[in-house]
Design an enzyme around this catalytic site. Sequence first.
Site, PDB file in Angstrom:
ATOM      1  N   LYS B  79       1.032  -1.081   0.391  1.00 42.72           N
ATOM      2  CA  LYS B  79      -0.112  -0.046  -0.181  1.00 42.72           C
ATOM      3  C   LYS B  79       0.942   1.154  -0.096  1.00 42.72           C
ATOM      4  CE  LYS B  79      -4.257   2.008   3.099  1.00 42.72           C
ATOM      5  NZ  LYS B  79      -4.873   1.379   3.810  1.00 42.72           N
ATOM      6  N   SER B 154      -9.575   1.789   2.817  1.00 41.77           N
ATOM      7  CA  SER B 154      -8.566   2.998   2.121  1.00 41.77           C
ATOM      8  C   SER B 154      -7.696   1.866   1.648  1.00 41.77           C
ATOM      9  CB  SER B 154      -8.638   3.609   3.263  1.00 41.77           C
ATOM     10  OG  SER B 154      -7.321   2.739   3.855  1.00 41.77           O
ATOM     11  N   SER B 178      -9.477  -0.951   7.372  1.00 38.24           N
ATOM     12  CA  SER B 178      -9.489  -0.166   5.942  1.00 38.24           C
ATOM     13  C   SER B 178      -8.340  -1.858   5.312  1.00 38.24           C
ATOM     14  CB  SER B 178      -8.008   0.813   6.325  1.00 38.24           C
ATOM     15  OG  SER B 178      -8.710   1.339   6.193  1.00 38.24           O
TER      16      SER B 178
END
Lengths: 498, 486
Positions: B79, B154, B178
């Site tokens: 990420k 996210s 997330s």
Amino acid sequence: MSKTLSIIKIGREFEVSVGMEYEMIIGLEVHVELSTKSKIYCSCTTDFGGDANTHTCPICTGMPGVLPILNKKVVEYAVKTGLATNCTIAEYSKQDRKNYFYPDLPKAYQISQYDLPICQNGYIDIEVEGKTKRIGITRIHIEEDAGKLMHDEHEIGTLIDYNRCGVPLIEIVTEPDMQSAQEAKAFVESLRAILQYIDVSDCKMQEGSLRVDVNLSVRPKGQKEFGTRTEMKNLNSLRSIVRAVESEAKRQIAVIEDGKIIVQETRRWDEHKGISYSMRTKEEAHDYRYFPEPDLMPIVVDEKWKEKIRKSLPELPDARRRRYINEFGLPEHDALIITGSKALADFFEDAAIKSNNPKAVSNFILGDVSRILNEKGMEAEDIPFSAEDLAKLVGLIEKGTISGTIAKKVLEKMFEQNKDPETIVREEGLEVVSDEKVLAEVVKKIISNNSQSVEDYRKGKDKAFGFLVGQAMKETRGKANPQLINKLLKAELDNKIL
Amino acid sequence: MELYQLTVHEMCDLIRSKKVSVVELTQSLLDRINAVDAKIESYITVLGDEALNRAKKVQERIDKGEAVSPLAGIPMALKDNICTKNVKTTCASKMLNNFIPPYDATVSKKLYNEDTVLLGKLNMDEFAMGSSTENSYFKITRNPWNVERVPGGSSGGSAASVAAGMTGFALGSDTGGSIRQPASFCGIVGMKPTYGAVSRFGLVAFASSMDQIGPLTKDVTDCAIVLNAITGYDPMDSTSANIKYPDYSKALINDVKGIRIGIPKEYIAEETNPEVKKAVLDAAETLRKLGAQLEEFSLPLTEYAIPAYYLISSAEASSNLARYDGIKYGYRAEKYTDLLDLYIQTRSEGFGVEVKRRILLGTYALSSGYYDAYYKKALQVRTLIKNAFNEAFAKYDVLLGPTAPTTAYKIGEKKDNPLEMYLEDIYTVSVNIAGLPGLTIPCGFDISNLPIGLQLIGKPFDESTLLRVGYTFEQNTEYHKNRARI
């Protein structure tokens, strides 16, 4: 300025011509840079100086994703300070974020301590005009220093040096227990001595490692409520503190006498102009939005650690002063001044023991050594010769090798040359001349060259004798044994009369 | 099966038996990225030649017997809020558009030490704020099961890239769900470890007291393998737990007999989509049949978790994101009149709408005069929620429920209704508030063939029991074998 205002005396109280007397109330916030080797939350060096931004890393420059790691030494130094100032040490304390935007603060928050500081409720005893007064310490907490902004000489803009970012600080907050500039000064001096003794900071005010903010209000004498206070920042010498306190008290009294109201505000002291000016009022004050620092765990100081630190505490200034009075027989005042600086006290004690003549050493230190340091703008730690050298100098006087007057000259040279006093005396031929034949010739010469003074002496003017002794000393460039000169001169003069 | 569809442990077997080289494997995943990421938009940065060079070196190390980790030679992606030395780390924000960290996150270092091959950096909601990956400065990531749908967020790029076979596994970060919610939306396995189990050093902070890095993988076995690599005490993170960490692969036991599982009534409430609810209760039944003891119970305060979470996380975020001021790195506005204006213009232009909303909310919650009513109150709720979990775990080993109240919704559907979007996190935020581990595994599909996730919540540092229950479920069902057709 108000026409009614005429301050007669700045001190514990003010007298104003209308008869109103004021007293001032002072509390201090002292920021002290700790002398740990590395910064508070990273392993960068805390060394002063160095090219801009060379003592930095991603942590102290607030790069994304980095985390602080608390330097244990900082906690130890804070606890040490707390113990040396009679504070209660919190078994459990925490760190908080103080949020504000400024380019010298790379994270846009300072890690500090808000409601659970490491140390609380202590005190220091100070001495002003022979009286002891206890000044309360509200709290001592740890925090990180910010960087430095510099306005670029080429006027391209402002440059930032983050070297100082993350240098550990303790903030010492006092109770509003001081009532004069002299008390504020005495507090800072006492605090500085303690910090130097326990070796947690070099306390160099001119380098910013000890910075003082003054909170001050005035009130009519007898009034119980405090007046509105102002905070003055940027006081980086004892002289600044004294001047700023006196100036601010005057200003506040003038405002009150004018029928106006004191505004709660932060003021910046301008040492050059000798005035302070408003930085921001209470309304403009930051809302720091303190909240617990989630990146750090609570600080735990257990009994065992605390006791270990307590045991590591050296003799503190108060104890040492008492010992100098008892052990070395120093007068109270002399002991107070000498123990006010650890470097000076260490130097004194070493020389006192080596010479076995504490009083003579103390006289030198409080007299000529202090005078020369002052003239040269040096601190006690900058004395270029050893305590042993001073002991030797005292020994030279004791043995009658040199006179007191010559000793002063030798001392001056010891500050300039890297030589011990014996070498200086030998090389420059400064030994006392005690050869009676030599001195008798000198005396004869003086008498024959100063017939007027000889005449005066005969008429009973004692001053004339002193003058003649002086001339003889001058003739021998101060090296003559004064007792011998006295004796020979007297004998010669009296002989002539007879 | 194509190479790209394989799990990490299957890839590992092929590498070890020399049936495939690390370079071939890496190339096949890069080809896959080239083929489908234009549709999915999961990567912000793809490392082509760098990945292949790395693959060559790793293969050499494997050949010499120097690289023996089960992750050796496995292509992976991170990420884009996990710092990678010399590789752009943007947090999907204009603010850090060109930020190249001079340091690695601890997890990046750990994964390099395991001889993994970094393929690139993955899209996300800006600064990890969001539940749909629509809040990226760069692009909107799409759900591989249906490109009209969001992948969740996210860590949407992480979930979508794993689900679409564009990486062996991915790491995400989970502050309020997330990792788990996008894993659920994309039909894969996602774990948020116990707070403190994985170092946060180098994870760009959103809400420091809740952020936690974790794996997104194709099955539970992979999850255990990655967890073994990334957990552990880190002296660079004061909140990292200095305990002995177990070997998670030993938790992969196909047996749940005697395990006590509690189902919070509040987690299968009316607002839960009926299809989701059915799939979750069916999964519970499966586990019961396999020998687990199941019981419904009431987990109080669930309704307060969302407000407490948004107050605490936004408060911390408002402080964590203050450093992006245009002074030191990252974006700086071109035009400004003075220092204050520099801050205002930079932050107005550099942050997206959702980030600004949270900074405002958090600043307000911490402001003098409001602190007690909001931030402090939220902290008190946090304590009560922790207590409620403690009580529950006195009775149960694992809590079970849905990961999200719905399956993946349409892109744009909730974008203009932040409150509705926040409610997406209702089953996940409590876990972060209490610092517990949470695992999501696929447990079914809705009528539109969108994946449904089952959430398992464990005691602090008891990831092993979650893995065991998840593994047992997997061994007795087929959901995890489904791959998105893209």
